[in-house]
Each structure stands twice: as C-alpha cells, then as structure tokens.
Design an enzyme around this catalytic site. Structure first.
Site, mmCIF file in Angstrom:
data_model
loop_
_atom_site.group_PDB
_atom_site.id
_atom_site.type_symbol
_atom_site.label_atom_id
_atom_site.label_comp_id
_atom_site.label_asym_id
_atom_site.label_seq_id
_atom_site.Cartn_x
_atom_site.Cartn_y
_atom_site.Cartn_z
ATOM 1 N N HIS A 297 0.825 -1.216 -0.117
ATOM 2 C CA HIS A 297 0.001 0.033 -0.041
ATOM 3 C C HIS A 297 0.691 1.166 -0.061
ATOM 4 O O HIS A 297 1.835 1.338 0.573
ATOM 5 C CB HIS A 297 -1.060 0.105 1.076
ATOM 6 C CG HIS A 297 -0.315 0.081 2.632
ATOM 7 N ND1 HIS A 297 -0.171 1.231 3.153
ATOM 8 C CD2 HIS A 297 -0.181 -0.918 3.292
ATOM 9 C CE1 HIS A 297 0.352 0.876 4.458
ATOM 10 N NE2 HIS A 297 0.375 -0.252 4.511
ATOM 11 N N ASP A 309 6.185 0.929 6.353
ATOM 12 C CA ASP A 309 4.727 0.574 6.224
ATOM 13 C C ASP A 309 4.232 1.684 5.564
ATOM 14 O O ASP A 309 3.739 2.853 6.066
ATOM 15 C CB ASP A 309 4.007 0.547 7.897
ATOM 16 C CG ASP A 309 2.501 0.054 7.520
ATOM 17 O OD1 ASP A 309 2.262 -0.470 6.572
ATOM 18 O OD2 ASP A 309 1.990 0.270 8.623
ATOM 19 N N GLU A 343 -5.005 1.945 2.322
ATOM 20 C CA GLU A 343 -5.141 0.782 3.278
ATOM 21 C C GLU A 343 -5.421 1.035 4.563
ATOM 22 O O GLU A 343 -6.003 0.563 5.265
ATOM 23 C CB GLU A 343 -3.837 -0.213 3.013
ATOM 24 C CG GLU A 343 -3.745 -1.532 3.807
ATOM 25 C CD GLU A 343 -3.538 -1.607 5.286
ATOM 26 O OE1 GLU A 343 -3.848 -2.630 5.763
ATOM 27 O OE2 GLU A 343 -2.911 -0.382 5.767
HETATM 28 ZN ZN LIG Z 1 0.563 -1.230 6.357
#
Ligand SMILES: [Zn+2]
Length: 481
Positions: A297, A309, A343
C-alpha cells in the site's frame, strides 16, 4: 495493518475450537485421544521443475544485491515526498512520481486507476494532566476519531487493563476518560483496544478514551492506527498514549489518586478525495491474460515517513518487475504491480482493485502482498485455504531462495489489500520477514528510512522477484487447475 496476524489469531481460535470439539467426541475404543494438532494432509508432488530456474534465480539474486535502485527510490519516496495519508497532497505527489518513473522504466500498461478515498485530518492535539500536578503528556490521535470541542474535554481519568475490568466498572466510568492499559501480547489480540475501545467505553457514558499504544516496546513513542465506531454508540474522541504514560496513569489509579486530564483534538473528516491505485506490468510472453499480482500500500499514516509501512513493500514489488525487465527475463504470464491506496484508514484501494478487475479475477494465478516491513526476508506465508498443489509448488520454488535463507513457506498468509480478491477465490500470500522489530515503530513518528537496512531491502526484492518470476513462467499450472 497486519491482517495476516489477525487472521492467524482467528485461525488459531478455530483450531482450538476444533480440537476441543474433537476431544468431546468419544474416542474409538480404548485408543488414546487424538492429538489436538491436526495432521496436515500429505502434499502432491510439485509440478514445477526448478532446475530450469536455477540460472535465472542466481541472476535475479545477484542483480538485486548489487543494485541500489530500490533503496534510492525508497529514499526519494520517504525523504523528498514524505508520509502519505489518504487525501494528502503528499500521497498524490507520490502517485504522480511513481507513474512517471514506471513509464521511464519502460514497464507495460502503466496507469493510475482512480479511487475516491476518505480524507481524515488530524489537526493539532494535546493531552495535559490538570490535577493533582499539571503536566504535559504525549498523545497521538487515532485515525478516524472525531475531535473534541475547541476547549478540549476535561475529565477524571479511570484506568482499566482490559475490557473485563471496564465491564465490571460499568456505569462508574460515566463522564470520565477511560484509559486502556492493555499490555501487548500480539498484534491481533491487542489491537482490539485501538479498534473498539472508544465505543465500548462510550456505551457506559465515558466522554473520551485513551489507548496504550499497540507495541511491545516504547521510547515515549505513541502509535496511531485506525479505529472504528460502533454505529449504535455515541462517538467519543480517542487517542493513543505511550506505554510510559499508560503505566504512569495506572500507578496513580492504583494508589487511589484520580488525575484530571484535558484532551484536545482537532481531528475531522473532509469530503472524500480523489486518489488512485498505481499499476504497472511486465506483460507475459505466452499467456499475457494470466496474472500474478504483487504489491503493497502506497498510503501511510501522517507521522514518520511510512518507510517500513509500507513504502518498502511498494518498492519491493515495483523493483521486482524493473529488475526482471532489466535482466531480459520476461515470463510467460504477466506480473502486475499494484500500489494500493488507502489501506490504512479505509481499504478503498483494495476494494476498488477487485471491482475494476472483476472480469479477470479468474485469471489471477496468485496475489502476493508485502506489508510487514522490509526486514530480512524469511520466505512467504501462503493462505491456509490455498490448494495443496499450489503449496507443493511454492515449497519447491522456495528452494531457489535457500541460499539467502528465504525458503520458508508458512502455513498461512495474505494481506489486507489482497483480501477482497482472495475472498473471490484468488490464491493469496504474503512476503514474510523477520518481524522482531516491526511493531516497535509501526504507525509512529519513528517509521523512517534510517530503520531500513539496504541489504535487507535488496534481499526482499530478490525473494519477491524469484518467486513471482518462477510462478509466472512455469509451464505447468501453479495451483493445479
Ligand atoms: Zn501497512
């Protein structure tokens, strides 16, 4: 988010339930009770012939480990563009950059597929203790939370360690700020306080909630993340506090002191914003309509840089096809990269991909998601529901990765963004990495590029590229259909 861990937790509950049920049934004669661990069915022999791929795998691994492209691109994404919350200018600048660079890479069918996304903004926020001793406390609002009135919410704090303690207190929390001090066990088990804490406290009349950050360790690092409101309860503001603050308030609570806190949050939703899933392909040479989809994402939280992330996961998928193209390795089937939008606080990108590609879902051979950080790769997690022929083939292909220690195939895997298509029957998998330190920095101001080891990132690229290439190129059927 790590849906795979949540899924693993749910699966383990199901297995426990099955085991309990098995033990309740009368055993055959005087035989001992069956082991509670179900014996996995024997796998069929693999159909893939990996000897034909040893040369390609060696070239891919060598090229990935000697290229700095993945790291330099991640550096641009994190340092020059920055974090990328849905609705932000940063995210849209990132999408424009990725599309332009993918075209420059010479990838096929590069495009941005429009997706409308929620636009939550944090604004200013603060937490103070007013009594017995004035003190500023660190705080980070949870995504999707409402804000407070401009003057803030001032109320007595009451600390609970879990939902059972909250339920025992019941109406005693009315008019108070509930502080959840639930120690981290694993992500799936602890994240329920972030997701449900506000509404469960609001049910008893609490005016705000604070949640101990979902993490095993802290250096005064608050962790944000999405929360959900129960539509049947009043909406109250909710924010994360650090482990240090949660433990401080717990100690005061246990001494019978009743600190008064003032929480201020400007958080609110603006109208939905336009965003996009970014798509690029390495078109298959013989079966171009059959697709292996790989991705991560592109959005992130609005703190830190969204490096692990999930900027890293996106770069791994992107670099996989760029590297294969550079090496002249064009597989029989198409490898498609998808950088999903939204996401973190909506999953609109994953849902939009399923809707836009409904007609070709049956031609998706495998979907791999990389959203667990870009640490040293261990292999892949293959969905527990995958056909045994797919598992046998993945285990066989993973042998090509034994030299870099990335040859494990875990009994389950998947991801949030591929969830919508795996629920339509596509075989799902996750890139699995050493997760020892992921949740130390997950959703925090500390998820920055310096936490990414360039060699580990390159190993992730090598792992993804060898698996995606071999599955896409093997003459036989991957899943056995
Ligand atoms: Zn993530």
């Amino acid at each position: 988010m790590r849906l795979s861990q949540l899924a693993a937790f749910v699966f383990s509950l199901i297995f426990i339930a099955m085991a309990v049920q098995a033990q309740q049934q009368p055993g055959p004669g005087a035989q001992p009770l069956a082991s509670p661990t179900p014996t996995p069915a024997p796998l069929p022999p693999p159909t893939v012939k990996i000897d034909a791929y040893r040369g390609a795998a060696a070239r891919i691994i060598g090229a990935a480990l000697t290229s700095d492209r993945a790291y330099s691109r991640l550096a641009h994404l994190t340092d020059t563009i920055g974090n990328r919350l849905s609705g932000s200018q940063n995210l849209e600048r990132g999408i424009e950059w990725a599309v332009a660079e993918m075209k420059r890479d010479g990838l096929d069918n590069v495009r941005a597929e429009k997706v409308m996304v929620p636009h939550w903004v944090r604004g200013e926020e603060s937490l103070e203790m007013l009594t017995p001793v004035p003190r500023k406390l660190q705080v980070l609002g949870l995504g999707n939370s409402i804000g407070t009135p401009a003057e803030g919410i001032s109320a007595e704090a009451i600390v609970v360690r879990n939902f059972a303690e909250l339920d025992r207190l019941g109406e005693q929390v009315r008019g108070k700020i509930v502080v959840y001090n639930a120690p981290y066990t694993n992500y799936g088990a602890t994240v329920v306080y972030r997701l449900q804490g506000a509404s469960r406290a609001a049910r008893y009349g609490a005016v705000a909630a604070l949640v101990r950050s979902i993490t095993p360790v802290s250096l005064q690092t608050p962790h944000t993340g999405a929360m959900n409101y129960d539509p049947n309860q009043p909406k109250i503001p909710v924010a994360a506090v650090t482990i240090e603050v949660a433990e401080f308030l717990q100690r005061m609570n246990d001494r019978g002191e009743r600190p008064t806190l003032r929480l201020k949050m400007e958080a609110k939703f603006l109208p939905d914003a336009e965003s996009a899933n970014v798509i690029a392909e390495l078109k298959g040479s013989e079966k171009p309509d059959e697709v292996i989809v790989i991705g991560g994402h592109f959005d992130s939280w609005d703190v830190g840089q969204g490096a692990h992330d999930d900027g890293g996961g996106c770069i791994v998928a992107w670099e996989t096809v760029r590297l294969l193209k550079e090496l002249g390795l064009r597989p029989r089937r198409t490898i498609r990269v998808v950088l999903y939008t939204n996401e973190e606080n909506g999953l609109r990108g994953g849902n939009a991909y399923r809707d836009a590609h409904k007609a070709e879902i049956a031609k998706h051979i495998l979907a791999i998601e990389s959203d667990s950080g870009v640490y040293r790769p261990e292999g892949f997690g293959l969905a527990a529901t995958a056909p045994s022929q797919a598992r046998a083939n993945m285990l066989e292909i993973a042998k090509l990765l034994s030299g870099i220690g990335a040859d494990q195939i875990a009994s389950d895997g998947g991801g949030a963004d591929i969830g919508p298509i795996t629920r339509e029957g596509v075989i799902g998998a996750s890139l699995d990495v050493d997760g020892t330190h992921y949740f130390d920095i997950h959703h925090t101001p500390a998820d920055t590029l310096d936490k990414v080891n360039p060699r580990e990132l390159a190993l992730c690229v090598a792992t993804m590229a060898v698996m995606a290439y071999t599955v896409a190129d093997m003459p036989e059927s991957f899943g056995g259909k």
